[in-house]
Design a protein around this motif. Sequence first.
Motif, PDB file in Angstrom:
ATOM      1  N   VAL A 206       0.874  -1.053  -0.059  1.00  0.00           N
ATOM      2  CA  VAL A 206       0.091  -0.153  -0.149  1.00  0.00           C
ATOM      3  C   VAL A 206       0.934   1.187   0.095  1.00  0.00           C
ATOM      4  O   VAL A 206       1.854   1.084   0.594  1.00  0.00           O
ATOM      5  CB  VAL A 206      -0.995   0.014   1.295  1.00  0.00           C
ATOM      6  N   VAL A 207       0.619   2.155  -1.007  1.00  0.00           N
ATOM      7  CA  VAL A 207       1.427   3.255  -0.878  1.00  0.00           C
ATOM      8  C   VAL A 207       0.646   4.690  -0.610  1.00  0.00           C
ATOM      9  O   VAL A 207      -0.591   4.839  -1.191  1.00  0.00           O
ATOM     10  CB  VAL A 207       1.918   3.400  -2.500  1.00  0.00           C
ATOM     11  N   GLY A 208       0.862   5.536   0.076  1.00  0.00           N
ATOM     12  CA  GLY A 208       0.350   6.866   0.337  1.00  0.00           C
ATOM     13  C   GLY A 208       1.317   7.767   0.515  1.00  0.00           C
ATOM     14  O   GLY A 208       2.621   7.477   0.851  1.00  0.00           O
ATOM     15  N   HIS A 209       0.916   9.218   0.666  1.00  0.00           N
ATOM     16  CA  HIS A 209       1.971  10.228   0.931  1.00  0.00           C
ATOM     17  C   HIS A 209       2.294  10.300   2.499  1.00  0.00           C
ATOM     18  O   HIS A 209       3.386  10.391   3.057  1.00  0.00           O
ATOM     19  CB  HIS A 209       1.514  11.455   0.516  1.00  0.00           C
ATOM     20  N   HIS A 210       1.275  10.180   3.272  1.00  0.00           N
ATOM     21  CA  HIS A 210       1.133  10.555   4.671  1.00  0.00           C
ATOM     22  C   HIS A 210       1.837   9.390   5.380  1.00  0.00           C
ATOM     23  O   HIS A 210       1.592   7.992   5.225  1.00  0.00           O
ATOM     24  CB  HIS A 210       0.037  11.045   5.334  1.00  0.00           C
ATOM     25  N   THR A 211       2.475   9.473   6.581  1.00  0.00           N
ATOM     26  CA  THR A 211       3.230   8.802   7.364  1.00  0.00           C
ATOM     27  C   THR A 211       1.809   7.986   8.166  1.00  0.00           C
ATOM     28  O   THR A 211       0.828   8.676   8.468  1.00  0.00           O
ATOM     29  CB  THR A 211       4.026   9.345   8.546  1.00  0.00           C
ATOM     30  N   ILE A 212       2.006   6.540   8.506  1.00  0.00           N
ATOM     31  CA  ILE A 212       1.333   6.018   9.668  1.00  0.00           C
ATOM     32  C   ILE A 212       1.892   5.934  10.923  1.00  0.00           C
ATOM     33  O   ILE A 212       1.624   6.302  11.862  1.00  0.00           O
ATOM     34  CB  ILE A 212       0.698   4.661   9.137  1.00  0.00           C
ATOM     35  N   ARG A 213       3.201   5.377  10.656  1.00  0.00           N
ATOM     36  CA  ARG A 213       4.157   5.611  11.846  1.00  0.00           C
ATOM     37  C   ARG A 213       5.497   6.334  11.612  1.00  0.00           C
ATOM     38  O   ARG A 213       6.026   5.964  10.279  1.00  0.00           O
ATOM     39  CB  ARG A 213       4.545   4.160  12.279  1.00  0.00           C
ATOM     40  N   SER A 214       5.937   7.049  12.371  1.00  0.00           N
ATOM     41  CA  SER A 214       7.153   8.048  12.038  1.00  0.00           C
ATOM     42  C   SER A 214       7.712   8.478  13.508  1.00  0.00           C
ATOM     43  O   SER A 214       6.833   8.847  14.420  1.00  0.00           O
ATOM     44  CB  SER A 214       6.890   9.142  11.060  1.00  0.00           C
ATOM     45  N   VAL A 215       8.792   8.682  13.497  1.00  0.00           N
ATOM     46  CA  VAL A 215       9.351   9.475  14.497  1.00  0.00           C
ATOM     47  C   VAL A 215      10.150  10.812  14.015  1.00  0.00           C
ATOM     48  O   VAL A 215      11.103  11.356  14.909  1.00  0.00           O
ATOM     49  CB  VAL A 215      10.684   8.722  15.299  1.00  0.00           C
ATOM     50  N   SER A 216       9.735  11.330  13.213  1.00  0.00           N
ATOM     51  CA  SER A 216      10.183  12.681  12.666  1.00  0.00           C
ATOM     52  C   SER A 216       9.443  13.977  12.797  1.00  0.00           C
ATOM     53  O   SER A 216       8.319  13.609  13.463  1.00  0.00           O
ATOM     54  CB  SER A 216      10.909  12.463  11.144  1.00  0.00           C
ATOM     55  N   GLU A 217       9.348  14.986  12.099  1.00  0.00           N
ATOM     56  CA  GLU A 217       8.613  15.855  12.249  1.00  0.00           C
ATOM     57  C   GLU A 217       7.044  15.778  12.227  1.00  0.00           C
ATOM     58  O   GLU A 217       6.472  16.309  13.240  1.00  0.00           O
ATOM     59  CB  GLU A 217       9.070  16.916  10.989  1.00  0.00           C
ATOM     60  N   HIS A 218       6.576  15.050  11.370  1.00  0.00           N
ATOM     61  CA  HIS A 218       4.938  15.142  11.365  1.00  0.00           C
ATOM     62  C   HIS A 218       4.529  14.126  12.456  1.00  0.00           C
ATOM     63  O   HIS A 218       3.523  14.203  12.826  1.00  0.00           O
ATOM     64  CB  HIS A 218       4.651  14.781   9.926  1.00  0.00           C
ATOM     65  N   ASP A 220       3.084  10.403  13.571  1.00  0.00           N
ATOM     66  CA  ASP A 220       1.961   9.561  13.131  1.00  0.00           C
ATOM     67  C   ASP A 220       0.995  10.342  12.779  1.00  0.00           C
ATOM     68  O   ASP A 220       0.628  11.439  13.108  1.00  0.00           O
ATOM     69  CB  ASP A 220       1.416   8.686  14.318  1.00  0.00           C
ATOM     70  N   THR A 221       0.162   9.874  11.763  1.00  0.00           N
ATOM     71  CA  THR A 221      -0.789  10.704  11.232  1.00  0.00           C
ATOM     72  C   THR A 221      -2.119   9.956  11.788  1.00  0.00           C
ATOM     73  O   THR A 221      -2.577   9.014  11.402  1.00  0.00           O
ATOM     74  CB  THR A 221      -1.080  10.632   9.671  1.00  0.00           C
ATOM     75  N   ASP A 222      -2.698  11.020  12.845  1.00  0.00           N
ATOM     76  CA  ASP A 222      -3.845  10.364  13.495  1.00  0.00           C
ATOM     77  C   ASP A 222      -5.001   9.722  12.829  1.00  0.00           C
ATOM     78  O   ASP A 222      -5.715   8.884  13.031  1.00  0.00           O
ATOM     79  CB  ASP A 222      -4.258  11.363  14.596  1.00  0.00           C
ATOM     80  N   GLU A 223      -5.280  10.486  11.779  1.00  0.00           N
ATOM     81  CA  GLU A 223      -6.432   9.989  10.838  1.00  0.00           C
ATOM     82  C   GLU A 223      -6.071   8.550  10.215  1.00  0.00           C
ATOM     83  O   GLU A 223      -7.168   7.971  10.022  1.00  0.00           O
ATOM     84  CB  GLU A 223      -6.804  11.026   9.862  1.00  0.00           C
ATOM     85  N   LEU A 224      -4.889   8.674   9.955  1.00  0.00           N
ATOM     86  CA  LEU A 224      -4.548   7.382   9.130  1.00  0.00           C
ATOM     87  C   LEU A 224      -4.563   6.118  10.107  1.00  0.00           C
ATOM     88  O   LEU A 224      -5.009   5.014   9.948  1.00  0.00           O
ATOM     89  CB  LEU A 224      -3.445   7.366   8.329  1.00  0.00           C
ATOM     90  N   VAL A 225      -3.934   6.469  11.331  1.00  0.00           N
ATOM     91  CA  VAL A 225      -4.022   5.399  12.528  1.00  0.00           C
ATOM     92  C   VAL A 225      -5.547   5.080  13.019  1.00  0.00           C
ATOM     93  O   VAL A 225      -5.424   3.803  12.979  1.00  0.00           O
ATOM     94  CB  VAL A 225      -3.441   6.007  13.572  1.00  0.00           C
ATOM     95  N   ASP A 226      -6.335   5.778  12.965  1.00  0.00           N
ATOM     96  CA  ASP A 226      -7.691   5.634  13.311  1.00  0.00           C
ATOM     97  C   ASP A 226      -8.306   4.907  12.213  1.00  0.00           C
ATOM     98  O   ASP A 226      -9.176   3.917  12.527  1.00  0.00           O
ATOM     99  CB  ASP A 226      -8.408   6.807  13.544  1.00  0.00           C
ATOM    100  N   MET A 227      -8.288   5.501  10.957  1.00  0.00           N
ATOM    101  CA  MET A 227      -9.178   4.893   9.793  1.00  0.00           C
ATOM    102  C   MET A 227      -8.534   4.030   8.757  1.00  0.00           C
ATOM    103  O   MET A 227      -9.149   2.761   8.433  1.00  0.00           O
ATOM    104  CB  MET A 227      -9.713   6.118   9.167  1.00  0.00           C
ATOM    105  N   LEU A 228      -7.141   3.913   8.514  1.00  0.00           N
ATOM    106  CA  LEU A 228      -6.623   3.157   7.675  1.00  0.00           C
ATOM    107  C   LEU A 228      -6.045   1.965   8.132  1.00  0.00           C
ATOM    108  O   LEU A 228      -5.712   0.746   7.645  1.00  0.00           O
ATOM    109  CB  LEU A 228      -5.725   3.978   6.688  1.00  0.00           C
ATOM    110  N   LEU A 229      -5.119   2.386   9.340  1.00  0.00           N
ATOM    111  CA  LEU A 229      -4.396   1.351   9.928  1.00  0.00           C
ATOM    112  C   LEU A 229      -5.242  -0.313  10.109  1.00  0.00           C
ATOM    113  O   LEU A 229      -4.506  -1.294   9.869  1.00  0.00           O
ATOM    114  CB  LEU A 229      -3.664   1.739  10.812  1.00  0.00           C
ATOM    115  N   PRO A 230      -6.307   0.157  10.924  1.00  0.00           N
ATOM    116  CA  PRO A 230      -6.940  -1.137  11.223  1.00  0.00           C
ATOM    117  C   PRO A 230      -7.297  -2.129  10.091  1.00  0.00           C
ATOM    118  O   PRO A 230      -7.113  -3.213   9.947  1.00  0.00           O
ATOM    119  CB  PRO A 230      -8.177  -0.778  11.729  1.00  0.00           C
ATOM    120  N   MET A 231      -7.278  -1.427   8.689  1.00  0.00           N
ATOM    121  CA  MET A 231      -7.449  -2.379   7.539  1.00  0.00           C
ATOM    122  C   MET A 231      -6.447  -3.000   7.139  1.00  0.00           C
ATOM    123  O   MET A 231      -6.403  -4.048   6.730  1.00  0.00           O
ATOM    124  CB  MET A 231      -8.229  -1.432   6.597  1.00  0.00           C
ATOM    125  N   LEU A 232      -5.404  -2.234   7.186  1.00  0.00           N
ATOM    126  CA  LEU A 232      -4.108  -2.541   6.629  1.00  0.00           C
ATOM    127  C   LEU A 232      -3.750  -3.730   7.515  1.00  0.00           C
ATOM    128  O   LEU A 232      -2.865  -4.969   7.247  1.00  0.00           O
ATOM    129  CB  LEU A 232      -2.911  -1.687   6.616  1.00  0.00           C
TER     130      LEU A 232
END
Length: 329
Positions: A206-218, A220-232
Amino acid sequence: MHRRLFIVTSTIVSFLVISSFAQLPQFEQPIKPDASLSLLAIGDWGRKGTFNQSLVAKQMGRIGEELGIDFVISVGDNFYDAGLIDVYDKSFEESFTNIYTAKSLQKQWYAVLGNHDYRGNAVAQLDPILRDIDKRWLCLRSFMVNTDIAQFFFIDTTPFVKKYWKHPKKNHYDWRGVAPRKKYISKVLKDLEIALSESTSIWKVVVGHHTIRSVSEHGDTDELVDMLLPMLEASNFGVDLYMNGHDHCLEHISSDDSPIQFLTTGGGSKAWRGIFNPNKVDTLRLFYDGQGFISLQLTKTDAKVVYYDVDGNVIHTWSRTKDCCHPYI
């Protein structure tokens, strides 16, 4: 069952849209005769060669030749600072055509939009006119790329992020074809769920622009953790990799709850030196605050990911072997 089939052929790729269960546009990508494939993935790059973009491109050309790559993935933020003005914006050629000139990079490029692309004329990047200017370019909001051993699911992640919708005067975002947000996101998730449930591919990326897990500037992207990650992470879908950009660095994070590997490849040009903000991560395998890119090599049984810095040096590798293979249909 009513089906509509459209095929547009070229020397590199054919376009297949099937109006049946799966609603995502699908592209058929040829791979090597030995049923292996290799690719490069890069993000956050379009700065007309500056901030070491040209140096990264040079090393991509070298590695691409060594691996005999089949295609390139762009994980978004393709043109800084605010996308393209229109389809005739010279930034397209100045940041893409004139930079990635190596023979090995004259393959199909599959691209998604990033948040900076949405700040300009996002629709322009989707326009087939750009393919007339440079036949390598193929950018859609969400789509699939099918090969004999792997499927790639490209997801438009920018509309998921609420803050982009809340301050329209600070940064303009081109929401044509997207608004209203909730309806659009619901369709993206439903289309992805159907596509994953129908997939019998050996490898799923799966390819997207925004991070799901990250330790840098941005982070984790909360919306992706909540809505996309459970499906993945659903065990019946069998997603292996999530590739992204957004944070201008290179990262590899392994999930502790599933086989998913989170691969950040946002080092295409301007890097964020020294920005390390460990939050809730699973297992951090690599954090590199410089420019670079990654390669992915796949066979029916093996996957190998390699991270390269701006000089083309290998800074991290990861591999996985699958005990058994399911036939690809």
